[in-house]
Scaffold this active site. Sequence first.
Site, short mmCIF file in Angstrom:
data_model
loop_
_atom_site.label_atom_id
_atom_site.label_comp_id
_atom_site.label_asym_id
_atom_site.label_seq_id
_atom_site.Cartn_x
_atom_site.Cartn_y
_atom_site.Cartn_z
N VAL A 1 -1.58 5.83 -2.59
CA VAL A 1 -1.72 5.84 -4.05
C VAL A 1 -1.79 7.29 -4.52
CG1 VAL A 1 -3.08 5.05 -6.01
CG2 VAL A 1 -3.05 3.71 -3.91
N LYS B 1 1.20 3.38 -6.95
CA LYS B 1 1.08 2.80 -5.60
C LYS B 1 2.45 2.69 -4.97
CE LYS B 1 -2.05 -0.78 -6.53
NZ LYS B 1 -2.48 -2.13 -6.14
N ASP C 1 -9.95 -11.52 -4.17
CA ASP C 1 -10.63 -10.39 -3.53
C ASP C 1 -11.55 -9.67 -4.51
OD1 ASP C 1 -11.31 -8.85 -1.39
OD2 ASP C 1 -9.54 -7.56 -1.46
N GLY D 1 -5.50 7.93 -2.50
CA GLY D 1 -5.95 6.83 -1.63
C GLY D 1 -4.84 6.39 -0.70
N GLY E 1 -3.84 3.02 2.23
CA GLY E 1 -4.20 1.73 2.78
C GLY E 1 -3.06 1.27 3.64
N GLY E 2 -3.19 0.07 4.18
CA GLY E 2 -2.17 -0.46 5.06
C GLY E 2 -0.82 -0.56 4.39
N TYR E 3 -0.81 -0.74 3.07
CA TYR E 3 0.44 -0.93 2.33
C TYR E 3 1.14 0.39 2.06
CZ TYR E 3 -2.26 1.23 -1.07
OH TYR E 3 -3.01 2.19 -1.68
N GLY E 4 0.44 1.52 2.13
CA GLY E 4 1.02 2.80 1.75
C GLY E 4 0.00 3.67 1.04
#
Length: 941
Positions: free
Chosen positions: A642, A656, A752, A635, A637-640
Amino acid sequence: MGQRIHVWLLVGLFQITSIAAGTNSVDVSALYSLKLVWQNTPTNWVGSDPCVDGWDGIRCSDSRVISITLSSIGLKGQLSGDIQSFSELQTLDLSYNKDLTGPIPPSIGNLKKLAYLILIGCSFSGQIPDAIGSLQELTFLALNSNSFSGKIPSSIGKLSKLYWLDLADNKLTGPIPVSNGSTPGLDMLVNTLHFHFGKNQLSGTIPPQLFSSNMVLIHVLFDSNQLTGSIPSTLGLVKTLEVIRLDRNLLSGEVSSNLNNLTSVVELHLSNNYLTGPMPNLIGMNFLSYVDLSNNSFDTTDVPSWFSTLTTLVMDNTQLQGAIPVALFGNPQLQTVSLRNNRLNGTLDIGTDFSDQLQLIDLQNNSIQGFVDRGVYHNEIILMGNPVCEGTGAISHYCMQSNQSISSYSTASMNCVPVLCPSDQSASPNCKCSYPYKGTLVFRAPSFSELGNSSYYMALERSLMLTFQTYQLPVDSVSLSNPRRDSYNYLEVSLEVFRSGDDHFSWSEITEIGLLLSNQTFKPPQYFGTYYFLGSNYGSFLESSATSKKFVSLGTIIGAAIGGFLVVVMLIYAGFYARRQKRRADRVIKQNNPFASWDLSNSSGSIPQLKGARWFSFEELKKCTSDFSEASEIGTGGYGKVYRGILTSGQLVAIKRAQEGSMQGGLEFKTEIEMLSRVHHKNLVSLVGFCFEQGEQILVYEYIPNGTIRESLAGKSGIRLDWMRRLQVAVGSARGLTYLHELADPPVIHRDIKSNNILLDERLNAKVSDFGISKLMNDNEMGYVTTQIKGTMGYLDPEYYMTLQLTEKSDVYSFGVVMLELITARKPIERGTYIVGEVRVAMNKTRDLYGLHELIDPTIGLGSTIKGFEKFVDLAMKCVEESAANRPTMSEVVKEIESIMQLAGLNPNAESTSISVIYEGPNSRTTQHPYSNKFFHYVGI
Ligand SMILES: *[C@@H]1O[C@H](CO)[C@@H](O)[C@H](O)[C@H]1NC(C)=O
Ligand SMILES: *[C@@H]1O[C@H](CO)[C@@H](O)[C@H](O)[C@H]1NC(C)=O
Ligand SMILES: *[C@@H]1O[C@H](CO)[C@@H](O)[C@H](O)[C@H]1NC(C)=O
Ligand SMILES: *[C@@H]1O[C@H](CO)[C@@H](O)[C@H](O)[C@H]1NC(C)=O
Ligand SMILES: *[C@@H]1O[C@H](CO)[C@@H](O)[C@H](O)[C@H]1NC(C)=O
């Protein structure tokens, strides 16, 4: 001529090379010809495969270019006829490029698939080509704020799918075309909602034939033209109308009395015309908010009484006479009354019951003889030019030139230390220096007039942020300033958008933000009404920075060769130097690294703050993910990213890894893992460990094999969730949340909760994940007012959204939405409908299964097998109550689900193992991992 030959050479070249590559060769060569005729195309427009290489602003489908969106990047040049080559093109947005000039080529008519043509705020000129009428798929046509001249082509009438037509702010002349036997006309646009033709030089009468009861128009904006004749009575047939602006024209004659058949009208502007006859009677307009009838020649009349819902009444110079009834000021929404230059007389009394929003009463130049000043109204009142201000009255405050400062709004900074920025940068509301994307939001018909009220702008900020978050754009904050009315009576507000994680946006991000604002994806709060955006050029700054970073010229290659030698020499020297420096550096690192004092060699949990989580070396994690290989990626996402990894113990883990830009400070990271490590519950995904080394911030979680409940509900995971399993999932995730709210120390609000954040383990136990962004509920933070809304559209607690007060009841709301998903298998927002509203409307408690048969997911099982269904719906609806105070707590939710389970014949305390896992279909393993969901970027690592 020379250029032409060049183009063909290039075209030939790329036709050959692109046969092997993915992108359709015609599209490739057409893009290269655009690149030739335009300056400042994105720097990554190189190579032969735009679709695969991801050229900025280009989107493809099946190797064909389907969208070209290049707003605000400083494009310079003309739109060449080559545009016709993109035969699959659906969206063309070149807005906010002031240096795009020349006409639209008639060959644009060949774009048979084009649905969105958006050219706002450029410098295009010439006639709008007739060929535009050939764009049969066109739904959105925005050519506003250019220099188009000539007539409105009647062929636009053939665009039967058009819902948005904006030609405003050009130099268009001639009449508004309507159809006759042989030519089409705008009266044929029976699916169009918006006629925006303001700020042109259109002339002739408004043809009666233009309007009919078949139409669905909501906005008719013809202001600031040279239209003559009377307002056609057919306007009164378009029942859907909400905003009418016919002001600043040469209209004359009487206003037809059937105008008040338009009961949905919110804003009505007829000012600055030559209208005569009786003052229009607007008594039937029950939503009327803003009325301006100034500067017309109506028959002399008393102040009308149809104003009960108004915020704003402007009737300067309209031959009003008599006394002003005190009731006028009691209208609860009233903000502004302007009745200058009339024949109003008597003694003015605004009573004591006036609207508490009242800001301005302007009655200059009337015949008012007295004022009952009760001393309770403290905002502006102007009576200059009335008899009351003659003689001794002249010194009263209401008789003097106002010196009340005009309150203006500007976004405040958020509790941070102000910074001084370099002159070409600005400070964001979060006190970070960066290059914001700037522009002006222009509201053509806001329903309010009190420009000093900051709550309007704060709501506008929130809705902008929410839109950017929904579209996953890395926006840190927005800043609004200097709201002002321009001479066309439009409200202008300056906007700055700041990036998060970096000091500037990339080109593709700018074009995406530009599109959200140009294609009306962004919807401001309702009282702002219809708007357009004029972005400024972000290109010049980016160009210089991109050139210095990416572009390799011959000069730099030669330079690099020479430099290479120097580097070798310097490295040798550096080797000596480095050893000397290392000891000093170690000392510094210890100070900056909160983990430095930990005994990293002893990873058995000797650090008291971390319960159960262990420290990993970067090497170890590298090994167990085969060097963070693509194959182990599950996966992003904006954070990096997985990764899936296998520890030497054989345990599967999800890893992550934060990327640069999304890291947090060392201390925050430490606080976060301390919190995560303290949270242990069988319905929560637990932290296995972390790595904080070599500039990396990595969290290691237990691996949950069966994906998210969203995937199961969508039929993607191969797991069939029947009613019993759904109850198990509901009770499990509710227990996890109860733990976070009521048992964790300190308590944690998840913020969330959604079906994408509830995972299923091998026994189909529900496990709540992704509470990395959770807010701790310290005493001093209870009811804490947050500065940015976190969460996901569709699950957001409306009360939190309105008040920014975050409490655990916001999680309860989101959980209620998840319960509705469990019943219907629908996403919360699907095809524009919201699940909460839909269930609420469809629900009929007198019927079997509350009459929800159509909404129930058939996979759930039917009839008698779904025992307790109604109680489950009742509980879900309680969770999504508007008011947080009316929602149950999570422990009450658990109790209720447990009682439903007993009703359904399940033992709420039995392990879910009693239900064996059934995989459907040939794929007995899920290939999609939970962490692959794209909303995951909110995680706080
Ligand atoms: C229809 O209008 C067009 C252009 O306005 C004009 O040339 C034509 O003669 C008209 N046809 C009829 C049948 O009135
Ligand atoms: C519209 O207004 C006219 C004139 O006031 C009236 O005669 C007519 O009945 C109204 N039509 C409808 C549909 O309300
Ligand atoms: C009415 O006309 C005057 C003179 O042209 C102008 O200054 C004023 O702004 C107009 N009032 C409104 C409300 O448009
Ligand atoms: C105000 O004006 C109206 C209409 O011109 C007139 O009938 C009335 O007597 C006036 N009232 C006063 C107090 O002058
Ligand atoms: C408008 O822009 C947004 C954001 O890029 C996009 O998601 C949406 O699909 C666009 N609308 C159309 C119809 O192009």
